[in-house]
Design an enzyme around this catalytic site. Structure first.
Site, PDB file in Angstrom:
ATOM      1  N   PHE A   1       0.870  -1.179   0.000  1.00 21.61           N
ATOM      2  CA  PHE A   1       0.000   0.000   0.000  1.00 21.61           C
ATOM      3  C   PHE A   1       0.908   1.230   0.000  1.00 21.61           C
ATOM      4  O   PHE A   1       1.888   1.280   0.747  1.00 21.61           O
ATOM      5  CB  PHE A   1      -0.901  -0.019   1.243  1.00 21.61           C
ATOM      6  CG  PHE A   1      -1.968   1.027   1.224  1.00 21.61           C
ATOM      7  CD1 PHE A   1      -3.101   0.858   0.435  1.00 21.61           C
ATOM      8  CD2 PHE A   1      -1.856   2.181   1.987  1.00 21.61           C
ATOM      9  CE1 PHE A   1      -4.103   1.832   0.408  1.00 21.61           C
ATOM     10  CE2 PHE A   1      -2.850   3.152   1.956  1.00 21.61           C
ATOM     11  CZ  PHE A   1      -3.969   2.971   1.177  1.00 21.61           C
TER      12      PHE A   1
ATOM     13  N   ASP B   1       2.313  -5.638   8.005  1.00 20.45           N
ATOM     14  CA  ASP B   1       1.122  -4.801   7.927  1.00 20.45           C
ATOM     15  C   ASP B   1      -0.076  -5.740   7.782  1.00 20.45           C
ATOM     16  O   ASP B   1      -0.195  -6.473   6.799  1.00 20.45           O
ATOM     17  CB  ASP B   1       1.225  -3.867   6.713  1.00 20.45           C
ATOM     18  CG  ASP B   1       0.032  -2.916   6.604  1.00 20.45           C
ATOM     19  OD1 ASP B   1      -1.080  -3.299   6.993  1.00 20.45           O
ATOM     20  OD2 ASP B   1       0.221  -1.798   6.089  1.00 20.45           O
TER      21      ASP B   1
ATOM     22  N   TYR C   1     -10.519  -0.201  11.193  1.00 17.08           N
ATOM     23  CA  TYR C   1     -11.779   0.235  10.573  1.00 17.08           C
ATOM     24  C   TYR C   1     -12.224  -0.651   9.417  1.00 17.08           C
ATOM     25  O   TYR C   1     -13.275  -0.411   8.835  1.00 17.08           O
ATOM     26  CB  TYR C   1     -11.689   1.694  10.105  1.00 17.08           C
ATOM     27  CG  TYR C   1     -10.465   2.039   9.290  1.00 17.08           C
ATOM     28  CD1 TYR C   1     -10.377   1.714   7.949  1.00 17.08           C
ATOM     29  CD2 TYR C   1      -9.407   2.716   9.877  1.00 17.08           C
ATOM     30  CE1 TYR C   1      -9.258   2.049   7.211  1.00 17.08           C
ATOM     31  CE2 TYR C   1      -8.275   3.054   9.142  1.00 17.08           C
ATOM     32  CZ  TYR C   1      -8.209   2.711   7.807  1.00 17.08           C
ATOM     33  OH  TYR C   1      -7.095   3.042   7.076  1.00 17.08           O
ATOM     34  N   LYS C   2     -11.473  -1.692   9.098  1.00 19.81           N
ATOM     35  CA  LYS C   2     -11.873  -2.602   8.034  1.00 19.81           C
ATOM     36  C   LYS C   2     -12.633  -3.784   8.647  1.00 19.81           C
ATOM     37  O   LYS C   2     -13.745  -3.626   9.119  1.00 19.81           O
ATOM     38  CB  LYS C   2     -10.648  -3.049   7.237  1.00 19.81           C
ATOM     39  CG  LYS C   2      -9.878  -1.909   6.564  1.00 19.81           C
ATOM     40  CD  LYS C   2      -8.766  -2.431   5.707  1.00 19.81           C
ATOM     41  CE  LYS C   2      -7.780  -1.360   5.262  1.00 19.81           C
ATOM     42  NZ  LYS C   2      -8.341  -0.209   4.608  1.00 19.81           N
TER      43      LYS C   2
ATOM     44  N   ARG D   1     -13.128  -4.452  -6.779  1.00 19.70           N
ATOM     45  CA  ARG D   1     -12.675  -5.123  -5.562  1.00 19.70           C
ATOM     46  C   ARG D   1     -13.873  -5.397  -4.663  1.00 19.70           C
ATOM     47  O   ARG D   1     -14.656  -4.488  -4.356  1.00 19.70           O
ATOM     48  CB  ARG D   1     -11.646  -4.236  -4.843  1.00 19.70           C
ATOM     49  CG  ARG D   1     -10.726  -4.973  -3.920  1.00 19.70           C
ATOM     50  CD  ARG D   1      -9.680  -4.036  -3.343  1.00 19.70           C
ATOM     51  NE  ARG D   1     -10.276  -3.035  -2.481  1.00 19.70           N
ATOM     52  CZ  ARG D   1      -9.690  -2.509  -1.415  1.00 19.70           C
ATOM     53  NH1 ARG D   1      -8.479  -2.887  -1.086  1.00 19.70           N
ATOM     54  NH2 ARG D   1     -10.295  -1.598  -0.702  1.00 19.70           N
TER      55      ARG D   1
END
Length: 413
Positions: free
Chosen positions: A139, A208, A233-234, A382
């Site tokens: 990312f 990560d 938050y995912k 996605r």
């Protein structure tokens, strides 16, 4: 009705029946009731922002109205505000395979990547190890932070594909920063194997976990991970911008030297002394005053995990993504979309990424029809499958609507 239509109806009926049977046998199906979701909508973007647990608004009303509004400053002690980073860290710990006392919550993922990477180089303490190996597919923010950490520590960045990390590390490697799951494709990387190779080379492994925590077993302690970071938050459903977390293996805590030694990580923070003395344990990962409102929302949200076995989550995740790929193959004409997500379970996270030439227009129309995924420009659709609230009927519907939208966007092709 033509032969093609008859065949399609037969496929649809068979997949409807299969979805109903899978939902009926799903041990996590009742968890969906814990979330605020629209009837008829299919939310497949939990790998960007998890859904709201229904009980969180009432809990936050109490935090704001009573803890802040009535108790005010007393809440640092009486409501447990001061100890929230470690307490919530201990709630996250079992979800990532860590024993208590190794996870602290606070700051953003980017800030925690910086802390972990600089601390890893300092823990190694060998100036001849002048390289930081970085996942070349990472990312973007991880790469930006790694470049800054390298400048600060006098190292250079060596970008390599995750599958090549084991071969790339050596006597010049100080640390390796790798994503557990590729955010674009959903590819799951070999955390046990890469970690072992990095440690055998005398370096430290920094992981990560943003796209794996809450979707599959991680096993930080079992696999000897040194340092790890992740967002909440995912798949953990902590809310937009909810604080991230930092894992520091117990064996490294005494030597963990944070590049951001804030007053919250001081051994005696209220002494207000000019000299810094680090606290014991994972508290060394704290920096400034915790974001209490977001912390308390996250703490409440994590209650949806009570009684959930991560093995059940992983089993459903793989079943959902298998079923979605099966439905896409049945409904979407050949050549319109191509899966970028590995077919092998050992290499798959909890999302499916489809390459599609008309991806922006397709995703816009999918969302308009109540199937919410997301877009990675220029051509990737996605879809994140969150096992706590996505069902098999949702999955079948998403693939069916995808086929309808593709036919609309690409008429005659």
């Amino acid at each position: 009705m033509g032969a093609t239509s008859v065949a399609l109806h037969a496929k649809t009926d068979a997949l409807h029946t299969k979805a109903a049977a899978l939902d009926a046998a799903d041990p996590l199906a009742k968890r969906r009731e814990l979330f605020a979701l629209d009837d008829g909508a299919v939310y497949l973007d939990g790998n960007s922002l998890g859904a709201l647990p229904r009980h969180v608004p009432a809990r936050m009303a109490d935090v704001i109205g009573r803890e802040w509004g009535e108790l005010r400053i007393r809440s640092w002690d009486e409501s447990g505000w001061w100890t929230a980073p470690e307490r919530i860290g201990d709630r996250i710990a079992p979800l990532v395979g860590a024993a208590p006392g190794q996870v602290v919550v606070g700051d953003s993922t980017s800030v925690n990547v910086f802390k972990a990477l600089v601390a890893a180089v300092r823990l190694v303490g060998d100036d001849s190890r002048d390289e930081i190996v970085v996942d070349a597919t990472t990312f973007p923010t991880d790469g930006y932070i790694a470049e800054s950490a390298a400048r600060m520590t006098g190292r250079r960045i060596v970008p390599v594909a995750p599958g090549d990390v084991a071969a790339a590390v050596g006597p010049r490697t100080a640390a390796a920063l790798v994503n557990h799951v590729d955010y674009r494709t959903g590819r799951l990387h070999d955390l046990p194997g890469i970690t072992a190779a990095v440690r055998d080379a005398g370096a430290l492994a920094v992981w990560d976990l943003c796209h794996s925590a809450g979707a599959l077993p991680v096993g930080l302690d079992a696999h000897g991970v040194d340092l790890a970071v992740g967002c909440t938050y995912k798949y953990l459903n902590g809310g937009p911008g909810s604080p991230a977390y930092l894992y520091v293996a117990e064996r490294h805590q005494a030597g963990f030297d944070s590049p951001l030694p804030g007053w919250n990580s001081h051994a005696d923070p209220f002494a207000m002394t000019p000299g810094y003395a680090a606290a014991d344990g994972a508290r060394r990962g704290r920096v400034g005053t915790p974001d209490i409102l977001s912390m308390r929302a996250l703490e409440a949200a994590l209650e949806v995990w009570d009684g959930v076995a991560m093995e059940d989550v992983r089993a459903k995740s793989l079943a959902l993504t298998d079923f979605f790929l099966e439905c896409v193959e049945a409904y979407v004409p050949e050549g319109v979309v191509t899966s970028l997500t590995p077919a092998a379970h050992a290499e798959r996270g909890s999302q499916v990424a489809l390459a599609c030439a008309d991806a922006p227009a397709v995703m816009e129309e999918l969302i308009a029809r109540g199937v919410v995924g997301d877009l990675r420009r220029p051509d990737v659709l996605r879809f994140g499958f969150t096992p706590l609230y996505v069902g098999f009927a949702d999955t079948e519907r998403a693939a069916r609507v995808l086929a309808e939208v593709c036919a609309q966007v690409r008429p005659g092709r």
